[in-house]
Design a protein around this motif. Structure first.
Motif, short mmCIF file in Angstrom:
data_model
loop_
_atom_site.label_atom_id
_atom_site.label_comp_id
_atom_site.label_asym_id
_atom_site.label_seq_id
_atom_site.Cartn_x
_atom_site.Cartn_y
_atom_site.Cartn_z
N VAL A 150 0.80 -1.22 0.00
CA VAL A 150 0.00 0.00 0.00
C VAL A 150 0.84 1.27 0.00
CG1 VAL A 150 -1.98 -1.09 1.14
CG2 VAL A 150 -0.17 -0.05 2.53
N GLY A 154 -1.90 2.40 -6.46
CA GLY A 154 -2.20 1.10 -7.05
C GLY A 154 -1.73 0.94 -8.48
N GLY A 281 -3.62 -5.14 -1.17
CA GLY A 281 -3.45 -4.22 -0.06
C GLY A 281 -4.64 -3.34 0.23
N TRP A 282 -5.66 -3.41 -0.62
CA TRP A 282 -6.75 -2.44 -0.52
C TRP A 282 -8.10 -3.05 -0.19
CZ3 TRP A 282 -4.85 2.28 -0.29
CH2 TRP A 282 -3.60 2.52 -0.87
#
Length: 331
Positions: A150, A154, A281-282
């Motif tokens: 992160v 992205g 990561g999101w």
């Protein structure tokens, strides 16, 4: 050469050839034979005109006509999207299916190495101590591992990951030509690194974090790397044991197929890069992000074992061929 006499003598043939080229999809057998004969004549006429250098405009026009006739006579395929579609629906999946045992066994071996190294690291505190200071390890386990996914936007992160993984896959295939050993080295290095990271996380009670962040993109990404490694090893083994083919022929066929796999894996790794850049990561629900990775992996295997198996059964090998060189005849 009397240019006016030359034109007057051969113009009817050129005009007839132009007519046949325009309506080539509706030609009957005798007209196909006529088209082939007129194309051969026009090619000879073009050579004469070029050597004389008397009329560049006429030479240019006749050159275009001969080129269009050649595409009809040789049965050249239409380019662009048709070739793109054929590659991804036949050539690429056929190569993956034909070589499936090479990359599936590679996957099993690399997975065994990664888990073996992970267990060794997790079970031996002295090994962990050799990997870094307690502060460094604590920072890695508590923050650095998860933040890696992160800390960058992205899109840029996905592009970076895609480029790096495509390079690793290309290395694994190309290095395989050198008697397999460099490809094995690339695969071993990646497997050991993965095992070290997993073992370190597991030893500090973070195995759930490790697998929760690795699996979403790692299933497809690592499969692509295993495919590349397996194909590379097969390429090197072909040089050692070409079988019933001559060594040159075998290496040529397998190398062309391997280069096709490289091109196809670029797209596969692009998909895994998107997952890593925008999901890993999101998406904060663990089961959801792992589920996305599982779906991508299942779709890949369905792609290989449906389209690939069908293409192989129809005679496709994954070899990248040039356009057909046979001449059309009336049968």
């Amino acid at each position: 050469m009397d240019l006016d006499l030359f034109i007057a003598e051969h113009r009817p043939d050129w005009n007839r050839l132009e007519t046949l080229v325009r309506r080539h999809r509706k030609l009957d057998g005798p007209e196909v034979d006529e088209l082939v004969e007129l194309y051969q004549r026009a090619a000879t006429h073009l050579s004469v005109l070029r050597s004389s250098g008397q009329d560049p405009a006429l030479t240019g026009w006749l050159s275009g006509l001969v080129a269009r006739a050649r595409s009809v006579v040789t049965g050249a395929q239409s380019g662009g999207w048709r070739d793109f579609g054929r590659f991804f629906t036949r050539s690429f999946p056929a190569a993956l299916y034909r070589l499936r045992w090479w990359w599936m066994l590679t996957a099993l071996a690399c997975t065994a190495v990664a888990f073996g190294v992970g267990w060794w690291v997790a079970a031996n505190p002295e090994v962990q101590a050799a990997m870094g200071t307690p502060e460094t390890i604590r920072s890695y386990v508590e923050n650095d591992f998860a933040n890696y996914y992160v800390e960058n936007p992205g899109a840029s992160f996905a592009a970076q990951v895609w480029t790096n993984n495509a390079w690793v896959a290309a290395q694994a295939i190309v290095f395989g030509a050198f008697l397999c050993l460099p490809a094995v080295y690339v695969l071993a290095t990646n497997s050991i690194g993965l095992g070290q990271a997993g073992g370190l996380m597991a030893a500090n009670g973070k195995a759930d974090v490790f697998f929760g962040l690795i699996l979403p993109h790692g299933l497809l990404e690592l499969t692509a790397v295993f495919v590349a490694g397996g194909v590379g090893i097969k390429l090197g083994w072909t040089f050692i044991a070409p079988g019933h083919r001559t060594r040159i022929r075998a290496m040529g066929e397998e190398a062309r197929s391997a280069m096709g796999v490289v091109l196809g894996l670029v797209v596969v790794l692009f998909v895994s890069g998107l997952i890593e850049g925008f999901v890993t990561g999101w998406v904060h629900t663990t089961w959801l992000r792992i589920g996305i990775g599982v779906v991508a992996e299942v779709l890949f295997f369905l792609y290989v074992f449906t389209l690939g198996r069908r293409a192989v059964q129809q005679g496709e090998t994954g070899d990248i061929r040039d356009s057909p060189q046979t001449v059309a005849v009336s049968g």
